[in-house]
Structure formats: C-alpha cells, structure tokens
Design an enzyme around this catalytic site. Structure first.
Site, PDB file in Angstrom:
ATOM      1  N   ASP A   1       0.850  -1.197   0.000  1.00 46.80           N
ATOM      2  CA  ASP A   1       0.000   0.000   0.000  1.00 46.80           C
ATOM      3  C   ASP A   1       0.886   1.248   0.000  1.00 46.80           C
ATOM      4  O   ASP A   1       1.732   1.404   0.881  1.00 46.80           O
ATOM      5  CB  ASP A   1      -0.915   0.000   1.226  1.00 46.80           C
ATOM      6  CG  ASP A   1      -1.956  -1.110   1.140  1.00 46.80           C
ATOM      7  OD1 ASP A   1      -2.434  -1.396   0.023  1.00 46.80           O
ATOM      8  OD2 ASP A   1      -2.284  -1.716   2.184  1.00 46.80           O
TER       9      ASP A   1
ATOM     10  N   LYS B   1      -1.968  -7.055 -14.101  1.00 46.67           N
ATOM     11  CA  LYS B   1      -2.868  -6.293 -14.983  1.00 46.67           C
ATOM     12  C   LYS B   1      -2.742  -4.805 -14.708  1.00 46.67           C
ATOM     13  O   LYS B   1      -2.662  -3.986 -15.602  1.00 46.67           O
ATOM     14  CB  LYS B   1      -4.320  -6.729 -14.736  1.00 46.67           C
ATOM     15  CG  LYS B   1      -4.739  -7.866 -15.637  1.00 46.67           C
ATOM     16  CD  LYS B   1      -6.180  -8.254 -15.354  1.00 46.67           C
ATOM     17  CE  LYS B   1      -6.228  -9.620 -14.727  1.00 46.67           C
ATOM     18  NZ  LYS B   1      -7.238  -9.929 -13.787  1.00 46.67           N
ATOM     19  N   PHE B   2      -2.685  -4.486 -13.434  1.00 50.59           N
ATOM     20  CA  PHE B   2      -2.665  -3.071 -13.084  1.00 50.59           C
ATOM     21  C   PHE B   2      -1.328  -2.434 -13.447  1.00 50.59           C
ATOM     22  O   PHE B   2      -1.257  -1.285 -13.823  1.00 50.59           O
ATOM     23  CB  PHE B   2      -3.076  -2.893 -11.622  1.00 50.59           C
ATOM     24  CG  PHE B   2      -2.008  -2.529 -10.652  1.00 50.59           C
ATOM     25  CD1 PHE B   2      -1.784  -1.198 -10.343  1.00 50.59           C
ATOM     26  CD2 PHE B   2      -1.241  -3.496 -10.043  1.00 50.59           C
ATOM     27  CE1 PHE B   2      -0.812  -0.861  -9.424  1.00 50.59           C
ATOM     28  CE2 PHE B   2      -0.278  -3.167  -9.132  1.00 50.59           C
ATOM     29  CZ  PHE B   2      -0.046  -1.839  -8.821  1.00 50.59           C
TER      30      PHE B   2
END
Ligand SMILES: C[S@@+](CC[C@H](N)C(=O)[O-])C[C@H]1O[C@@H](n2cnc3c(N)ncnc32)[C@H](O)[C@@H]1O
Length: 210
Positions: free
Chosen positions: A115, A187-188
């Site tokens: 994060d 994917k991101f």
C-alpha cells in the site's frame, strides 16, 4: 467476497491455512518436505503468488494477507492449479513475522506493490520502514533475498534508501533491479506502464558474512 472465494475459504483454509499463533513455525512440518521457503507479504488477490508458485514448484510459498477475499482468491487459484507448495496465513504480517517466522529461516521475501499511502502525512504508515526491514532481514538465511516492487516513485526511492541503510543487506543490482522473469506483469502494472508510470524492483540479499 464472491461466493467462489467464500467457498474456497471455507473448504481450503482448514487445509492450507495456518492459524495465527505465538509460536515459531516449522516449515518442514508445514509443507511436508524440506525445501527453500519464500514468504510473501500482502499478496492481494494472489494472481502473482499462484503464478510464481506454479513456475517454482521446488520452493515453498507462505503468503500472509489480511484481506479475506484475497485469501479466498488465492486458495481458489491454488486449488484450480493443483499446487501443493502454497500455505496461507490470514493475519497482520508484522505480527506474523515477530511471532511465527524463525530467524535465518527464509530463502526469500516478496513484497509486491505494498500500500503506497500517497499522502505525505500518511507515509509513516508505509510497511517498509527501517525497523520492519531489519526484522525482515533477520528472517532471511544468509544469501536469502528481499524483493519489493512498487509503481510509486517516492516509495521506490524510500525503499532503496531504507534497504541500503540496513547493514544486514546488500543490493543485488546498482540501484533499482531489472524485473526478474519470475515476477509476472500484473494487470494493473500493464495499465500503469501504459499511463507512463514506471515500476521499480528493489532486490537486496542478506550478507553472508557478519
Ligand atoms: C496494494 S495491494 C497489492 C497486492 C498484491 N501484492 C499485488 O501486487 O497486486 C497491498 C496488499 O497488502 C495487504 N496488506 C497491507 N498491510 C498488510 C499487513 N500488515 N499484513 C498483511 N497484509 C497487508 C493489503 O491487504 C493489500 O491486499
């Protein structure tokens, strides 16, 4: 949580999950074999974890994640792929590390896209801080590696500085590392690269001496 993730949690967590407990894990007992063990912190939905475990079947992968749907997602993939080298702990990785992971026991540690806490006043919440990085380094066997990746430029710079300042660690590259073939593009990440965001890999190793 999707019904499939819930089903995977209900059926597979008792078999592949490890309950949090304040006692050191015995990896040989846990994985039913003696093999190098890689710890992954914050595996999200587990796409990368499952793919790496599929490619590197000679190694054990212990994933730690707090997010229930993610744990269900990884267990579902592990089941679909018939993997026997993955175990999961659904708990805070900081506590797991302190209570369950013996010193000098790991062949590697993966922390992919932790994060970012982009606001400056939240930077202190970032996981890869000096104290925690020292604790991670202590769990690596000599020669074991710590591999982090992020698409946040300032977090990447911070990781590089923090890892470089840890006396137990040495860089495997000069500055940032090239993405190793074992870390699949997410994917991101593909989307981010299209938007012009750079992804940085930071790969250090525990020194053999000292
Ligand atoms: C931005 S996501 C990245 C997920 C995945 N690694 C990826 O590359 O797609 C960060 C993940 O770390 C998990 N996480 C954050 N702090 C954690 C902690 N202390 N212990 C375990 N998991 C944590 C979050 O739940 C989240 O799934």
């Amino acid at each position: 949580m999707s019904p499939a993730q819930q089903r995977a949690l209900d059926l597979l967590l008792p078999r592949l999950g490890v309950p949090f407990a304040p006692s050191a894990l015995d990896f040989e007992q846990l994985f039913l074999r003696r093999a190098p063990t890689i710890l992954e912190i914050g595996f999200g939905m587990g796409e990368t974890t499952a793919e790496i475990a599929r490619m590197r079947r000679a190694e054990n992968f212990l994933g730690v994640e707090v997010h229930g749907p993610g744990v269900g997602g990884l267990l579902k993939r592990v089941d679909e792929l018939g993997l026997t080298n993955v175990r999961v702990i659904r708990h805070d990785a900081v506590e797991v590390l302190a209570a369950m992971i013996p010193h000098a026991s790991l062949a590697g540690i993966h922390v992919f896209f932790p994060d970012p806490w982009p606001k400056k006043r939240h930077h202190k919440r970032r996981l890869l801080k000096p104290g925690f990085v020292h604790e991670l380094a202590m769990r690596l066997a000599p020669g074991g590696y710590l591999h982090a990746a992020t698409d946040w430029e300032d977090y990447a710079e911070e990781m590089l500085a923090v890892f470089s300042a840890e006396p137990l660690l040495e860089n495997t590259a000069t500055g940032f590392a090239a993405r190793p073939a074992y870390r699949p593009l997410t994917k991101f990440e593909i989307r981010g690269v299209r938007l012009g965001h750079d992804v940085h890999d930071i790969i250090f190793r525990r020194r053999r001496e000292g």
